[in-house]
Design a protein around this motif. Structure first.
Motif, PDB file in Angstrom:
ATOM      1  N   VAL A  52     -10.572  -2.054  16.938  1.00  0.00           N
ATOM      2  CA  VAL A  52     -11.034  -1.179  17.945  1.00  0.00           C
ATOM      3  C   VAL A  52     -12.010  -0.143  17.681  1.00  0.00           C
ATOM      4  N   LEU A  53     -11.953   0.392  15.934  1.00  0.00           N
ATOM      5  CA  LEU A  53     -12.597   1.231  15.631  1.00  0.00           C
ATOM      6  C   LEU A  53     -14.077   0.829  15.378  1.00  0.00           C
ATOM      7  N   TRP A  54     -14.322  -0.444  14.775  1.00  0.00           N
ATOM      8  CA  TRP A  54     -15.225  -1.272  14.091  1.00  0.00           C
ATOM      9  C   TRP A  54     -15.981  -1.494  14.948  1.00  0.00           C
ATOM     10  N   ASN A  55     -15.544  -1.756  16.147  1.00  0.00           N
ATOM     11  CA  ASN A  55     -16.558  -1.946  17.032  1.00  0.00           C
ATOM     12  C   ASN A  55     -17.220  -0.618  17.355  1.00  0.00           C
ATOM     13  N   LEU A  56     -16.380   0.289  17.721  1.00  0.00           N
ATOM     14  CA  LEU A  56     -17.457   1.083  18.134  1.00  0.00           C
ATOM     15  C   LEU A  56     -18.410   1.803  17.637  1.00  0.00           C
ATOM     16  N   VAL A  57     -17.927   1.952  16.232  1.00  0.00           N
ATOM     17  CA  VAL A  57     -18.829   1.945  14.638  1.00  0.00           C
ATOM     18  C   VAL A  57     -19.894   0.974  14.548  1.00  0.00           C
ATOM     19  N   GLY A  58     -19.688  -0.606  14.718  1.00  0.00           N
ATOM     20  CA  GLY A  58     -21.054  -0.986  14.657  1.00  0.00           C
ATOM     21  C   GLY A  58     -21.449  -0.967  16.390  1.00  0.00           C
ATOM     22  N   ASN A  59     -20.937  -1.071  17.486  1.00  0.00           N
ATOM     23  CA  ASN A  59     -22.123  -0.818  18.827  1.00  0.00           C
ATOM     24  C   ASN A  59     -22.646   0.638  18.296  1.00  0.00           C
ATOM     25  N   ALA A  60     -22.093   1.786  17.601  1.00  0.00           N
ATOM     26  CA  ALA A  60     -23.256   2.878  17.640  1.00  0.00           C
ATOM     27  C   ALA A  60     -24.171   2.173  16.395  1.00  0.00           C
ATOM     28  N   VAL A  61     -24.114   1.616  15.590  1.00  0.00           N
ATOM     29  CA  VAL A  61     -24.931   1.545  14.535  1.00  0.00           C
ATOM     30  C   VAL A  61     -25.914   0.783  15.390  1.00  0.00           C
ATOM     31  N   LYS A  62     -25.433  -0.450  15.724  1.00  0.00           N
ATOM     32  CA  LYS A  62     -26.786  -0.932  16.685  1.00  0.00           C
ATOM     33  C   LYS A  62     -26.768  -0.765  17.616  1.00  0.00           C
ATOM     34  N   PHE A  63     -27.007   0.488  18.169  1.00  0.00           N
ATOM     35  CA  PHE A  63     -28.069   1.055  19.341  1.00  0.00           C
ATOM     36  C   PHE A  63     -28.141   1.964  18.958  1.00  0.00           C
ATOM     37  N   THR A  64     -28.839   2.296  17.663  1.00  0.00           N
ATOM     38  CA  THR A  64     -29.688   3.435  17.452  1.00  0.00           C
ATOM     39  C   THR A  64     -30.166   3.295  16.209  1.00  0.00           C
ATOM     40  N   GLU A 100      -0.408  -8.816  22.289  1.00  0.00           N
ATOM     41  CA  GLU A 100       1.038  -8.390  21.299  1.00  0.00           C
ATOM     42  C   GLU A 100       0.278  -7.097  20.721  1.00  0.00           C
ATOM     43  N   ILE A 101       1.719  -6.055  20.775  1.00  0.00           N
ATOM     44  CA  ILE A 101       0.823  -5.373  19.856  1.00  0.00           C
ATOM     45  C   ILE A 101       2.198  -5.326  18.629  1.00  0.00           C
ATOM     46  N   VAL A 128       2.001   6.416   8.867  1.00  0.00           N
ATOM     47  CA  VAL A 128       2.022   6.511  10.247  1.00  0.00           C
ATOM     48  C   VAL A 128       2.851   5.052  11.172  1.00  0.00           C
ATOM     49  N   ILE A 129       3.293   4.710  12.295  1.00  0.00           N
ATOM     50  CA  ILE A 129       3.375   3.062  12.352  1.00  0.00           C
ATOM     51  C   ILE A 129       2.795   3.163  13.183  1.00  0.00           C
ATOM     52  N   ALA A 130       1.670   2.253  13.986  1.00  0.00           N
ATOM     53  CA  ALA A 130       1.119   1.807  14.491  1.00  0.00           C
ATOM     54  C   ALA A 130       0.450  -0.106  14.006  1.00  0.00           C
ATOM     55  N   ASP A 131       0.031  -0.403  14.815  1.00  0.00           N
ATOM     56  CA  ASP A 131      -0.832  -1.429  14.783  1.00  0.00           C
ATOM     57  C   ASP A 131      -1.784  -0.805  14.271  1.00  0.00           C
ATOM     58  N   GLY A 132      -2.288  -1.069  12.533  1.00  0.00           N
ATOM     59  CA  GLY A 132      -3.491  -0.792  12.041  1.00  0.00           C
ATOM     60  C   GLY A 132      -4.863  -2.948  12.152  1.00  0.00           C
ATOM     61  N   THR A 133      -4.008  -3.070  12.574  1.00  0.00           N
ATOM     62  CA  THR A 133      -4.726  -4.142  12.639  1.00  0.00           C
ATOM     63  C   THR A 133      -5.935  -4.703  14.340  1.00  0.00           C
ATOM     64  N   PHE A 184      -6.680   4.032   5.539  1.00  0.00           N
ATOM     65  CA  PHE A 184      -7.061   3.361   6.561  1.00  0.00           C
ATOM     66  C   PHE A 184      -8.411   3.267   6.937  1.00  0.00           C
ATOM     67  N   LEU A 185      -8.279   4.963   6.827  1.00  0.00           N
ATOM     68  CA  LEU A 185      -9.634   5.715   7.103  1.00  0.00           C
ATOM     69  C   LEU A 185     -10.856   5.690   5.939  1.00  0.00           C
ATOM     70  N   ASP A 186     -10.386   5.185   4.638  1.00  0.00           N
ATOM     71  CA  ASP A 186     -11.194   4.827   4.008  1.00  0.00           C
ATOM     72  C   ASP A 186     -11.947   3.675   3.969  1.00  0.00           C
ATOM     73  N   GLU A 187     -10.901   3.020   4.063  1.00  0.00           N
ATOM     74  CA  GLU A 187     -11.841   1.546   4.571  1.00  0.00           C
ATOM     75  C   GLU A 187     -12.736   1.847   6.209  1.00  0.00           C
ATOM     76  N   LEU A 188     -12.134   2.326   6.618  1.00  0.00           N
ATOM     77  CA  LEU A 188     -13.213   2.964   7.840  1.00  0.00           C
ATOM     78  C   LEU A 188     -14.946   2.504   7.716  1.00  0.00           C
ATOM     79  N   GLU A 189     -14.613   4.087   7.085  1.00  0.00           N
ATOM     80  CA  GLU A 189     -15.607   5.337   6.314  1.00  0.00           C
ATOM     81  C   GLU A 189     -16.406   3.978   5.323  1.00  0.00           C
ATOM     82  N   THR A 190     -15.603   2.836   4.460  1.00  0.00           N
ATOM     83  CA  THR A 190     -16.542   2.364   3.664  1.00  0.00           C
ATOM     84  C   THR A 190     -17.607   1.461   4.632  1.00  0.00           C
ATOM     85  N   LEU A 191     -16.256   0.903   5.023  1.00  0.00           N
ATOM     86  CA  LEU A 191     -17.433  -0.923   6.234  1.00  0.00           C
ATOM     87  C   LEU A 191     -18.645   0.538   7.348  1.00  0.00           C
ATOM     88  N   SER A 192     -17.906   1.928   7.661  1.00  0.00           N
ATOM     89  CA  SER A 192     -19.100   2.118   8.290  1.00  0.00           C
ATOM     90  C   SER A 192     -20.714   2.900   7.680  1.00  0.00           C
TER      91      SER A 192
END
Length: 770
Positions: A402-414, A350-351, A392-397, A361-369
């Motif tokens: 998705v973005l936390w997964n990409l950031v996590g992979n980037a950190v993991k493989f660097t 479900e979306i 904006v209208i989006a499924d923030g969750t 949302f970007l602040d939270e993403l930056e903090t985690l990253s």
């Protein structure tokens, strides 16, 4: 010779002309004179002189001889003439006869020709007759040959039918059996001869016969084929599950004669499907159990860390606590990947698009990253570019996942260097949309070109990257989430130079949300049924902060003892309890108190279920753990809107129902035609919507995209005509096959439409005062 004939003819003509007597006298005189002259001449020649006696003697001799000679000659001539005349007459007769003969010969020739023609015609007719006889004999031969061939084919077809393991039978209009194959004989325990003339009630048990006759009537009433599944029983009591198909059949004049029936034993397939369904249920139960067991301590970490962050902390403590909180949330996202994997497998993803504060949302993403990068000693560049709107209208969750997964992979493989996160925003090619462009770039080892598409496959990991652990599902789930949101996710990488993952997504602009009203709800007496201490602590702290009074039951037995309708306004009921399930508690309370029971809301860490699943089991709503103040406010506000202050109730009605109902349209429409007319339209809609949904479901089962879109368009028009805004938006999604991941989500949209329709209609009726 001709001269002689002429003289003779002259002689005869003269005799005829003078008559016989006169001609005889004249001839006699001529002969006497001629004889005298000749005799005198001879005498004179012989003697030199002529005597009178010679003359007399000559005359006398002439008179004596001449009459007889003349008479004889005349007689002869006369006879000859008579003969000639007779001959002439005969000749004339012969001539006539010849002419008649010629005429007769001509007629004969004509008759012969006619006869020949008739003979030829007769011969042709005879030839045609003989040809017809020959053709008839050939036709008879061919017919006999065809009949023989048909008999052979019929026998062969009958052999095939009898050898078929499928049931084959046919019944007449009176629902009597008219024939069957051996498989049907084996099922009924009767031979074909015994079966002919019997009805289903003579062959099957009552319940089976009722179903058989019912489906027969459906075929006869619609004149269309019907396929369904049914259990049938053999004479030895063995039951088998059959897929049955019934087809009406007609004669060459279009008159229906009865129906043909075919049945295939699908017992093994049924058993296999049951095993698959059981395996799916077992997997879902396993995921739910694991999710519940793992989330229970995690919820405590998330809840307590969030509560501690609201207290006075020094900077070091706040940073450490933030790290704990975000790490727990990250672990929760891993659970979400696992749960989404199950949803993707069951096509239940479900979306849920809602207004989202993009800068926050970007602040939270930056903090985690930044925290993740610092923990590994890497740098982080976080760039923002473009005209960033506030809402904006989006499924923030999902986007955060998705973005936390990409950031996590980037950190993991660097191992050295760092990670760069870019967020670009610009107007989309679609009017009224905003294009969001996220790039997560690292300085790691990179991905070989041959592997770049494979990394998005389930459970795939790039060979050689053994130093980094992972499930191999993150990128697969991330790509499908992005596709479900209407975007795309791809990678660009060179070996040894890192990788850049790009997410592109179009979102709609949104108006700012009104500020939350903490004081609008009156305090409630709440019974919390929860057995985990951490969950009790978090939930009580949150509910108390919202101003409510909470009592706790630690298991199902305590809940049944404490749940008095006079003591509580709301029951928050955990599903996983030590002694019984929350559903058991709900069933027992409903049986005991009925309609006087206060609303029950399920608490669950199992995110795989939907609201309708819990509503069907006696709950009014469901809240996923860990509890959030927003979710609790929404549920309580929905269930107890009448307990709010007058101002709050007005605000809740205007803001909440505006999400469900098109209030400007309804207000204008009701003012124009009156609420009674609008109410009659609602009544008509409730009668029509089951038929709409039935057609929509049938098209969905048939995978007929055009039919689904067409019926959704009708539903959209129907719900729009009575101002059901939310249902109209859902129908719009269903009728938009160009929407990304349409097939993956349309079933959920249809289910949402079915689930939300009664509630939205009820809200409309309340707005109308009905």
């Amino acid at each position: 010779m001709k001269q002689i004939k002429s003289w003779a003819q002259y002689y005869v003509d003269l005799m005829t002309k003078l008559g016989l007597v006169r001609f005889s006298m004249l001839l006699a005189a001529a002969i006497i004179i001629l004889a005298v002259a000749i005799q005198m001449g001879v005498t004179l020649f012989l003697r030199g002189n002529v005597d009178i006696i010679d003359f007399v003697r000559s005359v006398f001799f002439g008179l004596l001889v001449t009459p007889w000679a003349v008479y004889f000659l005349s007689i002869v001539v006369d006879q000859l003439e008579d003969s000639r005349q007779r001959l002439s007459r005969m000749v004339r007769k012969l001539q006539d006869m010849r002419e008649r003969d010629l005429e007769l010969n001509s007629q004969l020739q004509e008759n012969v020709s006619r006869l020949n023609a008739q003979i030829a015609e007769t011969n042709r007719a005879e030839s045609l007759r003989l040809q017809a006889i020959e053709d008839l004999e050939n036709e008879v031969f061919q017919r006999e040959k065809a009949q023989l061939h048909l008999g052979e084919r019929t026998a062969l077809l009958r052999s095939f039918i009898d050898c078929s393991p499928d049931l084959v039978y046919y019944r007449n209009e009176a629902e009597q059996f008219s024939g069957c194959n051996r498989a049907m004989e084996a099922l009924t325990g009767k031979t074909e001869a015994e079966l002919i003339g019997l009805t289903p009630f003579d062959v099957y048990k009552q319940d089976i016969a009722n179903k058989v006759v019912e489906t027969d009537k459906q075929v006869f009433s619609s004149n269309e084929s019907l396929t369904y599944e049914q259990w049938l029983e053999y004479p030895d009591g063995r039951k088998a599950y059959f897929e049955l198909r019934k087809v009406p059949f007609f004669d060459r004049f279009g008159k229906r004669l009865g129906l043909l029936g075919f049945g295939r034993d699908i017992t093994e397939r049924k058993q296999y499907q049951d095993k698959l369904e059981k395996a799916s249920r077992d997997k879902t139960t396993f995921i739910s159990t694991i999710s519940h067991e793992l989330r229970t301590p995690l919820n405590g970490i998330v809840g307590l860390s969030r509560m501690l962050m609201d207290t006075q902390l020094d900077p070091t403590q706040r940073q450490q606590l933030t790290t704990i909180h975000l790490s727990a949330v990250t672990l929760g996202n891993i659970f979400n990947d696992i749960i989404d994997l199950d949803k993707l497998d069951r096509r239940r993803l479900e979306i849920a698009t809602t207004p989202m504060d993009l800068p926050a949302f970007l602040d939270e993403l930056e903090t985690l990253s930044r925290i993740q990068a610092q923990q590994k000693g890497l740098y982080l560049h976080f760039d923002r570019d473009g005209d960033m709107p506030q809402w904006v209208i989006a499924d923030g969750t999902r986007l955060r996942q998705v973005l936390w997964n990409l950031v996590g992979n980037a950190v993991k493989f660097t191992d050295e260097g760092g990670v760069t996160v870019r967020c670009l925003a610009h107007p989309s090619d679609t009017p009224g949309k905003l294009a969001l462009h996220f790039e997560v770039e690292d300085t790691g080892m990179g991905i070989p070109p041959a592997q770049q598409e494979k990394i998005f496959a389930m459970y795939y990991q790039v060979p050689g990257k053994t130093h980094a652990t992972g499930t191999g599902i993150g990128l697969a789930v991330a790509r499908q989430l992005v596709q479900a949101m209407g975007g795309q996710l791809y990678v660009d990488s060179d070996v040894g130079e890192g990788a850049c993952f790009t997410t592109e997504l179009d979102v709609a602009y949104a108006e700012p949300l009104p500020p939350e009203q903490d004081e609008v709800m009156s305090p409630l007496d709440i019974l919390l049924v929860e057995d985990v201490e951490l969950n009790v602590t978090v939930a009580c702290a949150l509910l108390n902060k919202l101003g409510h009074h909470v009592q706790v039951a630690r298991d199902g037995t305590q809940a049944l003892a404490m749940a008095n309708p006079d003591d509580f306004d709301l029951i928050l009921l955990d599903i996983q309890l030590p002694d019984m399930t929350g559903f058991d508690v709900a069933t027992a309370l409903l049986a005991r108190y009925g309609d006087s029971l206060p609303p029950m809301v399920a608490l669950t860490a199992n995110a795989t279920g939907d609201r309708q699943y819990y509503r069907d089991r006696g709950m009014q709503d469901v809240i996923n753990k860990p509890l959030g103040s927003k979710a609790v406010r929404e549920v309580i506000g929905h269930l107890f809107a009448d307990l709010a202050t007058d101002h709050a109730a007005e605000y809740a009605d205007e803001a909440g129902q505006d999400e469900w109902l098109d209030l400007p349209f309804l207000t204008d429409y009701a003012a124009t035609v009156g609420k009674s007319t609008l109410l009659s339209s609602v009544d008509l809609f409730e009668k029509m919507i089951p038929d709409y949904m039935a057609v929509l479901d049938s098209n969905m089962m048939a995978k007929d995209q055009a039919g689904v879109v067409e019926e959704a368009h009708k539903i959209k028009g129907a719900v729009g005509s009575i101002g059901l805004r939310r249902l109209q938006q859902t129908a719009q999604l269903i009728q938009s096959p160009d929407h990304p991941a349409w097939w993956e989500n349309v079933e959920d949209w249809i289910e949402t439409l079915r689930r939300e329709c009664p509630g939205d209609v009820a809200r409309l009726r309340r707005w109308l005062g009905a």
